[in-house]
Design an enzyme around this catalytic site. Structure first.
Site, PDB file in Angstrom:
ATOM      1  N   ILE A 182      36.085   4.506 -19.964  1.00 49.47           N
ATOM      2  CA  ILE A 182      36.427   3.394 -20.764  1.00 49.47           C
ATOM      3  C   ILE A 182      35.394   3.676 -22.079  1.00 49.47           C
ATOM      4  O   ILE A 182      34.481   4.201 -22.066  1.00 49.47           O
ATOM      5  CB  ILE A 182      36.061   1.993 -20.118  1.00 49.47           C
ATOM      6  CG1 ILE A 182      34.630   1.845 -19.474  1.00 49.47           C
ATOM      7  CG2 ILE A 182      37.083   1.696 -19.177  1.00 49.47           C
ATOM      8  CD1 ILE A 182      34.324   0.550 -18.978  1.00 49.47           C
ATOM      9  N   GLU A 210       0.701  -1.321  -0.168  1.00 49.60           N
ATOM     10  CA  GLU A 210       0.076   0.104  -0.157  1.00 49.60           C
ATOM     11  C   GLU A 210       0.988   1.215  -0.171  1.00 49.60           C
ATOM     12  O   GLU A 210       1.835   1.310   0.736  1.00 49.60           O
ATOM     13  CB  GLU A 210      -0.993   0.142   1.212  1.00 49.60           C
ATOM     14  CG  GLU A 210      -2.155  -1.077   1.101  1.00 49.60           C
ATOM     15  CD  GLU A 210      -3.195  -0.851   2.306  1.00 49.60           C
ATOM     16  OE1 GLU A 210      -2.933   0.348   3.115  1.00 49.60           O
ATOM     17  OE2 GLU A 210      -3.993  -1.690   2.358  1.00 49.60           O
ATOM     18  N   HIS A 230      11.249  -2.479  -7.456  1.00 52.55           N
ATOM     19  CA  HIS A 230       9.876  -1.679  -7.784  1.00 52.55           C
ATOM     20  C   HIS A 230       8.611  -2.463  -7.292  1.00 52.55           C
ATOM     21  O   HIS A 230       7.672  -1.750  -7.228  1.00 52.55           O
ATOM     22  CB  HIS A 230       9.785  -1.652  -9.416  1.00 52.55           C
ATOM     23  CG  HIS A 230       9.558  -2.901  -9.834  1.00 52.55           C
ATOM     24  ND1 HIS A 230      10.239  -3.813 -10.670  1.00 52.55           N
ATOM     25  CD2 HIS A 230       8.123  -3.629 -10.148  1.00 52.55           C
ATOM     26  CE1 HIS A 230       9.747  -4.902 -10.859  1.00 52.55           C
ATOM     27  NE2 HIS A 230       8.302  -4.722 -10.815  1.00 52.55           N
ATOM     28  N   GLY A 264      38.167   4.005 -11.222  1.00 49.25           N
ATOM     29  CA  GLY A 264      38.365   5.244 -11.707  1.00 49.25           C
ATOM     30  C   GLY A 264      38.794   5.389 -12.932  1.00 49.25           C
ATOM     31  O   GLY A 264      40.010   6.051 -13.151  1.00 49.25           O
ATOM     32  N   VAL A 265      38.140   4.700 -13.899  1.00 47.79           N
ATOM     33  CA  VAL A 265      38.845   4.908 -15.412  1.00 47.79           C
ATOM     34  C   VAL A 265      37.579   5.143 -16.167  1.00 47.79           C
ATOM     35  O   VAL A 265      36.545   4.655 -16.219  1.00 47.79           O
ATOM     36  CB  VAL A 265      39.359   3.467 -15.758  1.00 47.79           C
ATOM     37  CG1 VAL A 265      40.758   3.233 -15.234  1.00 47.79           C
ATOM     38  CG2 VAL A 265      38.395   2.108 -15.616  1.00 47.79           C
ATOM     39  N   ASP A 295      17.364  -3.159  -9.365  1.00 45.07           N
ATOM     40  CA  ASP A 295      15.855  -3.637  -9.090  1.00 45.07           C
ATOM     41  C   ASP A 295      15.824  -4.803  -8.219  1.00 45.07           C
ATOM     42  O   ASP A 295      15.007  -5.536  -8.345  1.00 45.07           O
ATOM     43  CB  ASP A 295      15.244  -3.640 -10.332  1.00 45.07           C
ATOM     44  CG  ASP A 295      13.889  -3.521 -10.073  1.00 45.07           C
ATOM     45  OD1 ASP A 295      13.150  -2.945  -9.209  1.00 45.07           O
ATOM     46  OD2 ASP A 295      12.883  -4.343 -10.953  1.00 45.07           O
ATOM     47  N   GLY A 300       2.754  -8.807 -11.836  1.00 50.69           N
ATOM     48  CA  GLY A 300       2.570  -9.563 -10.659  1.00 50.69           C
ATOM     49  C   GLY A 300       3.620 -10.787 -10.417  1.00 50.69           C
ATOM     50  O   GLY A 300       3.734 -11.231  -9.646  1.00 50.69           O
ATOM     51  N   ASN A 301       4.283 -11.132 -11.539  1.00 47.51           N
ATOM     52  CA  ASN A 301       5.339 -12.079 -11.557  1.00 47.51           C
ATOM     53  C   ASN A 301       6.573 -11.379 -10.882  1.00 47.51           C
ATOM     54  O   ASN A 301       7.691 -12.003 -10.673  1.00 47.51           O
ATOM     55  CB  ASN A 301       5.494 -12.730 -12.978  1.00 47.51           C
ATOM     56  CG  ASN A 301       4.880 -13.784 -13.179  1.00 47.51           C
ATOM     57  OD1 ASN A 301       3.795 -13.799 -14.133  1.00 47.51           O
ATOM     58  ND2 ASN A 301       4.981 -14.814 -12.474  1.00 47.51           N
ATOM     59  N   SER A 302       6.789 -10.101 -10.999  1.00 41.49           N
ATOM     60  CA  SER A 302       7.989  -9.400 -10.565  1.00 41.49           C
ATOM     61  C   SER A 302       8.241  -9.799  -9.228  1.00 41.49           C
ATOM     62  O   SER A 302       7.581  -9.774  -8.450  1.00 41.49           O
ATOM     63  CB  SER A 302       7.767  -7.741 -10.409  1.00 41.49           C
ATOM     64  OG  SER A 302       7.353  -7.259 -11.900  1.00 41.49           O
TER      65      SER A 302
END
EC number: 3.4.21.107
Length: 485
Positions: A285, A62, A125, A282-283, A155, A227-229
């Protein structure tokens, strides 16, 4: 009947024996093929569904949202509609003060238990922004859940329910062993239809959907719907190999799952601290294309080209420089930029990893101590220079970098020569050089001055192939052309 005839009468001839053996082998291989087929395609998913179903849960959330009350909205809007000449008047006195009402919005998703003490994996989500999370088990029991931790970048989320009992759970498998065409099964609550079981195959691996830098999805034709998430994608051993997360709404039989190998480390961090810390070298690319690989003496375009090692960051301190090609991390092949990002992100902060680079055609191994990733900040793109009056035989007008140009481009002053202009129809124009390009090398000779450039052109024979290593808007390219004139 002769004695020899009597002996041979009771046994098959040589030809009969051959036919008998051939028939036996044919039956054997047919039986083996049927058995192999049965192993590839199970007669039923019943046992698997019963084994895993108890650990799959339905998640209801909710959320409180605010919206303008439509009942009263027309009392505060202009009576003349959108093209009202008094629109400014109405907006000034009533525009943003319309009555707001709170609404309770419900949503559905899925999840699965990973331990007997009530830890549940789902999608971020599904539970993001939720005021209340309610979990329903297969046996109908319901529990309130709390958020342990979330990771929006992948996610993934970890929630927990608590009770004086042990919950059923599913073991995690190894998604790296999945093969395209292998059977998988999904369990979830599509459209609120709890404990829905669907089956299909692995359609593809390593899919990039553009949702972020950690895209590495498993594609499946097992039916996945809203709903499968958060529900599990299972192999035939009943192990979780993926977390169902996305669908293509305009297509059928196209669903995506997060590989469980990517999720394992994230879930462990969420359980331990409630947040995720990723590795950082710290590259800057870019992909390694065949032309760049060939220029650096590599047979295959496997690896990542380093545009720049950010000064003071781990890679720079370890000795990695712009122009290096990263080919392996801890001995494992780096396939492309996505692979490098995932490998470094999975490393623990403070861990020293072995980075293999190719520099000037030779391999070099460097130890990089991984730092914490900071996603903020991007390089400013350089502005094209003012054109120069001089032009060479290739149709190029070049300038030496001054301090301001070098600082804007994030390079040293002697990093290369700036293309101030390209004559239309010239060899340089046909080859693809553009105004604003930075010529760094020609045939592996560093272009740190106009004299160096002139020397290469003077030495090059007519029709000789020239290879230009250039930097264009932060990207490195190799451009080839023939020496003319």
């Amino acid at each position: 009947m002769l004695p020899d005839e009597k002996r041979s009468a009771g046994r098959p001839s040589g030809r009969q024996a051959v036919f008998f053996l051939a028939g036996f082998l044919a039956l054997f291989f047919c039986f083996f093929a049927v058995q192999s087929h049965a192993l590839l395609r199970p007669d039923s998913f019943t046992v698997l569904a019963e084994k895993a179903g108890g650990a799959v849960v339905n998640i209801r959330t909710e959320k409180t949202t605010q919206s303008q009350d439509r009942v009263f909205r027309h009392f505060f809007e202009s009576p003349f509609g959108e093209n009202d000449p008094f629109e400014e008047f109405f907006r000034r006195f009533h525009g943003d003060n319309n009555p707001q009402r709170e609404f309770r919005r419900q949503s559905l998703g899925s999840g699965f238990m990973i331990s007997e003490d009530g830890y549940i994996v789902t999608n971020n989500h599904v539970i993001e922004g939720a005021d209340k999370i309610r979990v329903k088990l297969k046996d109908g029991e319901e529990y309130d859940a709390r958020i342990v931790g979330r990771d929006p970048k992948t996610d993934l989320a970890l929630i927990r329910i608590e009770a004086d009992k042990k919950f059923p759970y599913i073991s995690m498998g190894d998604s790296s062993t999945l093969r395209v065409g292998e059977w998988v099964m999904a369990i979830g609550s599509p459209f609120g239809l709890e404990q829905t079981v669907t089956a299909g195959i692995v359609s593809a691996k390593g899919r990039v959907l553009g949702s972020g830098p950690y895209d590495d999805f498993i594609q499946t034709d097992a039916s996945i719907n809203p709903g499968n998430s958060g529900g599990p994608l299972l192999n035939l051993d009943g192990e979780v190999v993926g977390i169902n997360t996305a669908i293509v709404s305009s297509g059928q039989g196209i669903g995506f799952a997060i590989p469980v190998n990517l999720a394992k480390g994230i879930i462990a961090q969420l359980k331990a601290s409630g947040s995720v810390t990723r590795g950082w070298m710290g590259v800057e690319i870019q992909p390694l294309d065949p032309a760049m690989a060939s220029y650096h003496g590599m047979k295959e375009a496997k690896g990542v080209f380093v545009v720049r090692a950010i000064e003071g960051d781990p890679a720079h301190r370890a000795g990695i420089r712009g122009g290096d090609i990263i080919t392996r991390i801890n001995g494992q092949q780096v396939e492309d930029t996505k692979d490098l990002i995932l490998k470094v992100a999975a490393a623990k902060v403070g861990e020293t990893i072995e980075v293999t680079v190719v520099r000037s055609g030779k391999e070099k191994k460097l130890g990089v101590t991984v730092a914490r990733r900071d996603d903020a900040g991007e390089l400013k793109k350089e502005s094209p220079p003012e054109p120069s009056a001089t032009e060479d035989a290739l149709g190029l007008s070049l300038r030496v970098l001054d301090e301001n140009m070098a600082e804007r481009m994030g390079v040293d002053r002697d990093a290369g020569l700036l293309v101030a202009g390209v004559s239309e129809g010239s060899a340089a124009d046909k080859a693809g050089l553009r105004r604003g390009d930075l010529i760094m090398e020609i045939n592996h000779k560093k272009m740190d001055s106009l004299k160096a450039y002139e020397a290469v052109l003077k030495k090059a024979k007519k029709k000789e192939r020239l290879q230009f290593l250039i930097q264009r808007r932060g990207q490195f390219l190799v451009i080839s052309m023939d020496r003319e004139g």
